[in-house]
Design a protein around this motif. Structure first.
Motif, PDB file in Angstrom:
ATOM      1  N   ILE A 216       0.836  -1.212   0.000  1.00 35.01           N
ATOM      2  CA  ILE A 216       0.000   0.000   0.000  1.00 35.01           C
ATOM      3  C   ILE A 216       0.866   1.254   0.000  1.00 35.01           C
ATOM      4  CG2 ILE A 216      -1.668   1.304   1.367  1.00 35.01           C
ATOM      5  CD1 ILE A 216      -2.833  -1.356   2.289  1.00 35.01           C
ATOM      6  N   VAL A 217       1.904   1.277   0.827  1.00 37.34           N
ATOM      7  CA  VAL A 217       2.734   2.474   0.937  1.00 37.34           C
ATOM      8  C   VAL A 217       3.498   2.721  -0.366  1.00 37.34           C
ATOM      9  CG1 VAL A 217       4.678   3.510   2.156  1.00 37.34           C
ATOM     10  CG2 VAL A 217       2.920   2.294   3.431  1.00 37.34           C
ATOM     11  N   THR A 218       4.043   1.682  -0.971  1.00 44.32           N
ATOM     12  CA  THR A 218       4.772   1.855  -2.230  1.00 44.32           C
ATOM     13  C   THR A 218       3.846   2.367  -3.330  1.00 44.32           C
ATOM     14  OG1 THR A 218       6.247   0.044  -1.590  1.00 44.32           O
ATOM     15  CG2 THR A 218       6.259   0.712  -3.894  1.00 44.32           C
ATOM     16  N   ALA A 219       2.655   1.800  -3.416  1.00 41.23           N
ATOM     17  CA  ALA A 219       1.696   2.282  -4.413  1.00 41.23           C
ATOM     18  C   ALA A 219       1.289   3.724  -4.125  1.00 41.23           C
ATOM     19  CB  ALA A 219       0.466   1.373  -4.423  1.00 41.23           C
ATOM     20  N   GLY A 220       1.132   4.081  -2.847  1.00 41.86           N
ATOM     21  CA  GLY A 220       0.786   5.451  -2.497  1.00 41.86           C
ATOM     22  C   GLY A 220       1.864   6.444  -2.874  1.00 41.86           C
ATOM     23  N   VAL A 234       5.936  -2.908 -12.144  1.00 47.33           N
ATOM     24  CA  VAL A 234       5.401  -4.163 -11.600  1.00 47.33           C
ATOM     25  C   VAL A 234       6.534  -5.121 -11.238  1.00 47.33           C
ATOM     26  CG1 VAL A 234       3.905  -6.137 -12.082  1.00 47.33           C
ATOM     27  CG2 VAL A 234       3.291  -3.871 -12.944  1.00 47.33           C
ATOM     28  N   ILE A 235       7.535  -5.202 -12.093  1.00 47.90           N
ATOM     29  CA  ILE A 235       8.685  -6.077 -11.797  1.00 47.90           C
ATOM     30  C   ILE A 235       9.399  -5.602 -10.527  1.00 47.90           C
ATOM     31  CG2 ILE A 235      10.926  -6.840 -12.643  1.00 47.90           C
ATOM     32  CD1 ILE A 235       9.801  -6.615 -15.479  1.00 47.90           C
ATOM     33  N   GLY A 236       9.610  -4.302 -10.428  1.00 45.47           N
ATOM     34  CA  GLY A 236      10.252  -3.773  -9.221  1.00 45.47           C
ATOM     35  C   GLY A 236       9.415  -3.983  -7.975  1.00 45.47           C
ATOM     36  N   LEU A 237       8.084  -3.894  -8.113  1.00 50.50           N
ATOM     37  CA  LEU A 237       7.202  -4.108  -6.963  1.00 50.50           C
ATOM     38  C   LEU A 237       7.296  -5.545  -6.452  1.00 50.50           C
ATOM     39  CD1 LEU A 237       5.009  -2.869  -5.138  1.00 50.50           C
ATOM     40  CD2 LEU A 237       3.324  -3.616  -6.816  1.00 50.50           C
ATOM     41  N   LEU A 315      11.728   1.639 -12.520  1.00 49.17           N
ATOM     42  CA  LEU A 315      12.273   0.498 -11.786  1.00 49.17           C
ATOM     43  C   LEU A 315      13.060   0.949 -10.564  1.00 49.17           C
ATOM     44  CD1 LEU A 315      12.794  -2.569 -11.681  1.00 49.17           C
ATOM     45  CD2 LEU A 315      14.798  -2.185 -13.122  1.00 49.17           C
ATOM     46  N   ALA A 316      13.862   2.001 -10.697  1.00 50.55           N
ATOM     47  CA  ALA A 316      14.700   2.459  -9.591  1.00 50.55           C
ATOM     48  C   ALA A 316      13.854   3.048  -8.462  1.00 50.55           C
ATOM     49  CB  ALA A 316      15.704   3.493 -10.096  1.00 50.55           C
ATOM     50  N   LEU A 317      12.832   3.816  -8.802  1.00 52.77           N
ATOM     51  CA  LEU A 317      12.030   4.451  -7.760  1.00 52.77           C
ATOM     52  C   LEU A 317      11.286   3.429  -6.918  1.00 52.77           C
ATOM     53  CD1 LEU A 317      10.851   6.994  -6.437  1.00 52.77           C
ATOM     54  CD2 LEU A 317       8.992   6.885  -8.112  1.00 52.77           C
ATOM     55  N   VAL A 318      10.643   2.471  -7.551  1.00 53.54           N
ATOM     56  CA  VAL A 318       9.864   1.490  -6.795  1.00 53.54           C
ATOM     57  C   VAL A 318      10.774   0.633  -5.922  1.00 53.54           C
ATOM     58  CG1 VAL A 318       9.902  -0.289  -8.589  1.00 53.54           C
ATOM     59  CG2 VAL A 318       7.999  -0.204  -6.983  1.00 53.54           C
ATOM     60  N   GLN A 319      11.985   0.337  -6.382  1.00 50.79           N
ATOM     61  CA  GLN A 319      12.902  -0.463  -5.568  1.00 50.79           C
ATOM     62  C   GLN A 319      13.432   0.332  -4.382  1.00 50.79           C
ATOM     63  OE1 GLN A 319      15.895  -1.998  -8.226  1.00 50.79           O
ATOM     64  NE2 GLN A 319      14.690  -3.824  -8.679  1.00 50.79           N
ATOM     65  N   LEU A 320      13.750   1.604  -4.597  1.00 49.82           N
ATOM     66  CA  LEU A 320      14.252   2.413  -3.497  1.00 49.82           C
ATOM     67  C   LEU A 320      13.191   2.597  -2.418  1.00 49.82           C
ATOM     68  CD1 LEU A 320      16.571   4.120  -2.378  1.00 49.82           C
ATOM     69  CD2 LEU A 320      15.638   6.082  -3.626  1.00 49.82           C
ATOM     70  N   VAL A 321      11.971   2.905  -2.829  1.00 51.82           N
ATOM     71  CA  VAL A 321      10.882   3.070  -1.860  1.00 51.82           C
ATOM     72  C   VAL A 321      10.612   1.744  -1.143  1.00 51.82           C
ATOM     73  CG1 VAL A 321       8.426   3.585  -1.604  1.00 51.82           C
ATOM     74  CG2 VAL A 321       9.842   4.975  -3.110  1.00 51.82           C
ATOM     75  N   VAL A 323      12.666  -0.793  -0.517  1.00 51.57           N
ATOM     76  CA  VAL A 323      13.725  -1.154   0.438  1.00 51.57           C
ATOM     77  C   VAL A 323      13.550  -0.389   1.743  1.00 51.57           C
ATOM     78  CG1 VAL A 323      16.199  -0.924   0.880  1.00 51.57           C
ATOM     79  CG2 VAL A 323      15.406  -1.903  -1.264  1.00 51.57           C
ATOM     80  N   ILE A 324      13.279   0.911   1.640  1.00 46.98           N
ATOM     81  CA  ILE A 324      13.111   1.727   2.851  1.00 46.98           C
ATOM     82  C   ILE A 324      11.868   1.302   3.626  1.00 46.98           C
ATOM     83  CG2 ILE A 324      12.740   4.065   3.694  1.00 46.98           C
ATOM     84  CD1 ILE A 324      14.306   5.081   1.286  1.00 46.98           C
ATOM     85  N   VAL A 325      10.760   1.139   2.938  1.00 49.18           N
ATOM     86  CA  VAL A 325       9.506   0.769   3.602  1.00 49.18           C
ATOM     87  C   VAL A 325       9.600  -0.644   4.169  1.00 49.18           C
ATOM     88  CG1 VAL A 325       7.043   0.389   3.247  1.00 49.18           C
ATOM     89  CG2 VAL A 325       8.163   2.345   2.182  1.00 49.18           C
ATOM     90  N   GLY A 326      10.242  -1.570   3.446  1.00 52.19           N
ATOM     91  CA  GLY A 326      10.372  -2.940   3.943  1.00 52.19           C
ATOM     92  C   GLY A 326      11.191  -3.024   5.220  1.00 52.19           C
ATOM     93  N   THR A 327      12.259  -2.247   5.308  1.00 54.52           N
ATOM     94  CA  THR A 327      13.060  -2.224   6.532  1.00 54.52           C
ATOM     95  C   THR A 327      12.259  -1.657   7.695  1.00 54.52           C
ATOM     96  OG1 THR A 327      15.056  -1.933   5.198  1.00 54.52           O
ATOM     97  CG2 THR A 327      15.215  -1.416   7.541  1.00 54.52           C
ATOM     98  N   TYR A 328      11.525  -0.591   7.434  1.00 55.29           N
ATOM     99  CA  TYR A 328      10.704   0.014   8.490  1.00 55.29           C
ATOM    100  C   TYR A 328       9.640  -0.959   8.984  1.00 55.29           C
ATOM    101  CZ  TYR A 328       7.006   2.817  10.578  1.00 55.29           C
ATOM    102  OH  TYR A 328       6.035   3.289  11.434  1.00 55.29           O
ATOM    103  N   SER A 329       8.950  -1.604   8.069  1.00 57.40           N
ATOM    104  CA  SER A 329       7.826  -2.460   8.476  1.00 57.40           C
ATOM    105  C   SER A 329       8.279  -3.687   9.247  1.00 57.40           C
ATOM    106  CB  SER A 329       7.028  -2.887   7.246  1.00 57.40           C
ATOM    107  OG  SER A 329       7.809  -3.703   6.391  1.00 57.40           O
ATOM    108  N   SER A 330       9.416  -4.272   8.879  1.00 61.20           N
ATOM    109  CA  SER A 330       9.876  -5.476   9.570  1.00 61.20           C
ATOM    110  C   SER A 330      10.278  -5.190  11.017  1.00 61.20           C
ATOM    111  CB  SER A 330      11.055  -6.092   8.814  1.00 61.20           C
ATOM    112  OG  SER A 330      12.145  -5.184   8.770  1.00 61.20           O
ATOM    113  N   ILE A 331      10.751  -3.966  11.300  1.00 59.22           N
ATOM    114  CA  ILE A 331      11.210  -3.624  12.641  1.00 59.22           C
ATOM    115  C   ILE A 331      10.117  -2.933  13.450  1.00 59.22           C
ATOM    116  CG2 ILE A 331      12.860  -2.224  13.948  1.00 59.22           C
ATOM    117  CD1 ILE A 331      14.872  -2.667  11.715  1.00 59.22           C
ATOM    118  N   PHE A 332       9.505  -1.927  12.873  1.00 59.04           N
ATOM    119  CA  PHE A 332       8.601  -1.060  13.622  1.00 59.04           C
ATOM    120  C   PHE A 332       7.124  -1.388  13.443  1.00 59.04           C
ATOM    121  CE2 PHE A 332      12.437   1.454  12.822  1.00 59.04           C
ATOM    122  CZ  PHE A 332      12.778   1.785  14.119  1.00 59.04           C
ATOM    123  N   PHE A 333       6.803  -2.359  12.590  1.00 61.27           N
ATOM    124  CA  PHE A 333       5.389  -2.709  12.409  1.00 61.27           C
ATOM    125  C   PHE A 333       5.121  -4.190  12.639  1.00 61.27           C
ATOM    126  CE2 PHE A 333       1.774  -3.957   9.697  1.00 61.27           C
ATOM    127  CZ  PHE A 333       0.790  -3.176  10.278  1.00 61.27           C
TER     128      PHE A 333
END
Length: 462
Positions: A216-220, A234-237, A315-321, A323-333
């Motif tokens: 949801i956050v990446t799509a937003g 889609v591939i990057g997602l 491709l670069a934007l979706v991967q960068l977003v 990586v950041i969101v995935g790290t946050y969610s695994s620790i803080f969510f």
């Protein structure tokens, strides 16, 4: 003697207690980066989970509003249409988006859908996107653009071949959209099956919630920025969703290791063990994210801004977003959500109450018994005073260690002549004769009760 007993008691303290005390001390003495690297549990993540829930809720709300209000800008591969590209640098000067829109409107009688400049410097290009044009209309636009700007080719000379075009029908775009959705659904189903089989139900629920949070956050973010959604997006997602699950699995593996058999001890609650696991995986998550983000940033800087390859931008934007969101969610969510679920159902809630009751000085209800202190060589027992006075209860391991070393020290410090002789098993009725198997009583002689006094002033039998 008291000093010796204290030293031996300290040596026999549990390694877990010493590790905790050492971690707390280092957390107070060292700086931020030292505590982050050592993973001593100095950062309170689970204890502040309400704060992280609020932050996560705000992020999700902004993402949903961006998708509802701004919507997505789908690329030509999904919606169909015609794309015309040409270099910015021409023989008649640099082309701007306003000038290109004017020339296109004069040639076609209407404005294009979008006109953007991709890249920078000599590699910068103008990209015009419009509805599907016929071959005749496309040639008219190309001729009008060449007459207005005279773009240069690879040899540095003005050439109409420097203006390229591509067209995608709406039917083809619909097929691409359908295949992209199928790929996303299949990926989510396979990941859900793996998580469900790999972990118990509460961990699986928290991991899946974190994955949908990342989606949801990446799509937003894509809707908020306004970048085009292309097949590369889609591939990057799919790639970053896999990275998110990987990071969550690392943290949950450590949580599972730390909380194994937690119900059999009252040293820490489940939440505290989970918080320690998060601290222990902080550096690994950060290092993994940095290593993943560096090549993505290099891709954005070199391929997009310098070379002007617009496809790689998606491709670069979706991967960068991701990586950041995935790290946050695994620790803080994900981990705080797991703790919240477990503390509401199952044995975790009862264990937490027992640990808190123990820390407040009360006797845990699950214990039900008092630790008895057995004095070697006697048949009497003593209950620690803390159990009856309401003070902190004594630990059975510490009581046994102190009693054993106390008796040993008293025995070793006695002069050999002051030790009482045991009653004889073959002597007179007065019971003062020597035994046929031993000459002196000893606290380690199990066959003869040791009733002698341990003090030097003892006036026991000769």
């Amino acid at each position: 003697r008291q000093d010796g007993v204290s030293q031996m008691s300290a040596k026999n303290s549990s390694p877990e207690t010493l590790g905790t005390e050492a971690g707390t001390g280092s957390a107070q003495q060292h700086g931020f980066f030292v505590r982050l690297y050592t993973g001593t549990g100095a950062f309170e993540v689970i204890g502040k989970r309400k704060l992280w829930y609020a932050v996560s809720g705000v992020i999700v709300a902004i993402s949903i509003l961006a998708m509802l209000i701004r919507g997505f800008s789908f690329g030509i591969d999904f919606e169909g249409g015609t794309k015309i590209s040409m270099p910015v640098d021409g023989a008649k000067g640099q082309a701007t988006t306003e000038q290109v829109e004017t020339v296109f409107g004069e040639a076609m009688g209407g404005a294009p859908e979008t006109v953007v400049i991709v890249g920078s410097g000599p590699s910068a290009t103008v990209q015009i996107r419009t509805e599907t044009l016929s071959n005749e209309d496309t040639e008219n636009v190309r001729a009008a653009l060449f007459d207005a700007f005279a773009p240069k080719g690879t040899d540095g000379q003005p050439s109409i071949q420097a203006i390229s075009d591509s067209a995608v029908s709406s039917t083809w775009g619909g097929q691409i959209t359908q295949k992209a959705l199928i790929a996303l659904v299949v990926f989510l189903v396979l990941v859900s099956i793996y998580i469900t089989v790999r972990y118990e139900r509460y961990m699986a629920l928290a991991a899946l919630a974190a994955m949908f949070f990342d989606l949801i956050v990446t799509a937003g973010v894509y809707a908020l920025v306004g970048f085009e959604v292309t097949p590369a997006t889609v591939i990057g997602l799919l790639t970053i969703l896999g990275f998110s699950i990987y990071d969550t699995v690392i943290v949950f593996d450590k949580v599972e290791e730390n909380t194994e058999g937690f119900e059999h001890t009252t040293r820490r609650t489940f939440a505290e063990q989970a918080n320690l696991a998060v601290n222990q995986t902080f550096m690994r998550s950060i290092n993994t994210s940095l290593i993943s983000a560096l090549p993505i940033i290099a891709l954005m800087v070199i391929a997009v801004w310098l070379l002007g390859v617009g496809t790689l931008q998606d491709l670069a934007l979706v991967q960068l977003v991701g990586v950041i969101v995935g790290t946050y969610s695994s620790i803080f969510f994900a981990t705080p959500l797991l703790v919240s679920i477990k503390e509401r159902w199952g044995p975790v809630a009862a264990h937490t109450r027992k640990v808190l009751a123990r820390r407040q000085g009360g006797t845990p209800a699950a214990a039900g018994t008092e630790t008895a202190l057995v004095i070697p060589g006697t048949t009497s027992t003593r209950t620690p005073a803390a159990a009856s006075t309401g003070a902190a209860p004594l630990k059975a391991s510490n009581v046994t260690v102190r009693a054993t070393w106390l008796v040993t020290l008293m025995t070793l410090t006695e002069p050999s002549g002051s030790r009482p002789r045991p009653p004889s098993t073959t002597g007179s009725t007065a019971g003062i004769g020597r035994s046929s198997s031993t000459s002196r009583g000893s606290p380690h002689d199990r066959s003869i009760p040791w009733t002698g006094c341990a003090r030097r002033s003892c006036s026991g039998p000769a």
